[in-house]
Write a protein that holds these residues in place. Sequence first.
Motif, short mmCIF file in Angstrom:
data_model
loop_
_atom_site.label_atom_id
_atom_site.label_comp_id
_atom_site.label_asym_id
_atom_site.label_seq_id
_atom_site.Cartn_x
_atom_site.Cartn_y
_atom_site.Cartn_z
N ARG A 1 23.42 23.62 3.16
CA ARG A 1 24.34 23.49 2.02
C ARG A 1 24.23 24.74 1.16
N HIS B 1 20.39 21.71 -0.99
CA HIS B 1 19.74 22.85 -0.32
C HIS B 1 18.23 22.85 -0.60
N LEU C 1 20.52 19.70 5.49
CA LEU C 1 20.62 19.81 4.03
C LEU C 1 20.45 21.25 3.57
N SER D 1 22.13 24.71 -4.63
CA SER D 1 22.47 23.30 -4.81
C SER D 1 21.21 22.45 -4.64
#
Length: 554
Positions: A124, A131, A121, A128
């Motif tokens: 990303r 993230h 994750l 975001s």
Amino acid sequence: MTFVVAVISLAGAIALLLWGTRMVQTGVQRAFGPRLRVVLARALRHRPGAFLAGLGVTAALQSSTATGLMAAGFAASGVVGLVPALAVMLGANVGTTLIVQLLSFDVAFLSPMLILAGFLLFRRPAGSRAHDLGRAVIGLGLMLLALRQLMELMAPLEQSATLRELLRMISVVPLLDVLLAAVLTWAMHSSVAVVLLVMSLAGHGIVPPEAAFALVLGANLGSAANPLLEGAGRADPAARRLPLGNLVNRLAGVALALPLLPWLAGVMPPLAGDAPRAVALFHTGFNLVLALVFLPLLGPYAALLRRWLPARPQAADPGAPLYLDPAAQPALALGAATREALRLADLLQGLLATADAALAARGGTRGTPPGSKELDEALSRLADSIRTYLAALDTESLEPRDHQRLGEIVVFVTQLDQAGSVARRILLPHAVALGRQPHPPAPAALQELRAALARLTANLRTAASLFMTEDPRAARLLAEEKEAFRTLEAEATRRYLEHLRGSGGGDALVLDLLRDIKQINSHLVAAAAYPVLERLGVLLPSRVLGTEGVAGGE
């Protein structure tokens, strides 16, 4: 040497636990911070809602301190009363025990999976939500890993006769356990880490249940002491009501629980099944009982705190926001920010008035005009408050026009903030220096300066009105003022050069002042006129001709 390595390893495991807790907190704050703040602000209307909001926000952030700072900010600004703020803290105290409940089970095997999922994750795009959530998931995995390391490190210590004797001596005095854990929690700034450490000690039989419960009481006390000690230097005693109220109810709970520890130590471990679960249940039960006891008493308790710490009378602060409601819907928050931004124009007008007074004195002012520094600082503080308020909004629910308006407010606030800096740091010193010259300026030159300053003040009023009405005709008129001030500067420059050629003298400060006034006017045009003209599609991207025009001219 083995002892040194063991101590370093133990300190490293505790540091990893603290770092994992911090990663969970920062990850959730970055992912949901503005939304959590709005949820908390909306819930601060009644006692049960405030309690549940404090519990939920703290469970997400893994920091009762962060929740307390938000609640204290709402209470200090007058958005909510002391009673719901105290209810939030009671909920926060329960919320911070939930992660301990989770980690009291044998879930360390999930650590590698959580770290891997968090890493995927985290890769990303930065900024975001995925993230930021990846950071939180990695932090949770690190907490589980640190807990497993603590358990492994504690296993050999179980056989240490020296450590057992030392802890036995401490264990016979529960009050000493409370003080020891309180100091440790204050130093580590994490009650979660201390309680998990106590669970590990209790699980290996290094401390008996009664001493473990006393250490948990100390951890609760230490976590409540931190906010109060950090805010000890606050000027207004009323700002210390919330942290003091939280500490006093913890002290009352510790005083009530200490005599019951021998009985609880005999009852809870058999019910929980093992010592670590008993410690976790005691931690949660202590805070739940405190919440049930104090929630009905918050009214008179808040009145007592107000009597102990009366608010200090303060003069109205022009830099303090008046309309920024943290609980407002994002679309309504834009209106609140707009109202607040208009106050910047009033503060800037006050700065221009001090400059005019300095020019009118013609030698009577020997330093910075009184009040100008305070006005400039108030303008900067208010501008920062508005920008921070807008940055914290949850913009997902805004319409495209709302996004555009948000950008226009930021531009208006920033340009007026910069105009205030020019007025305070450049225009005012020049105006003071003009009056202190051995030879005063010509009356005509002084009259021209004051007329230009009066025109600038009128443009400031136009800019404030245009910011509200967004009238295209007013935008064009204000934009044309740039050309008018450019003409004034050109004419003043021509006269200055003529004086130099003719008599060998000229007043450069008059020219500097006109340039300062022109620069402030440019900020006003950029603040209010350009956004309207740009939206209409009539604002040129540049005043410089392109290469085709230059080539054609040749």
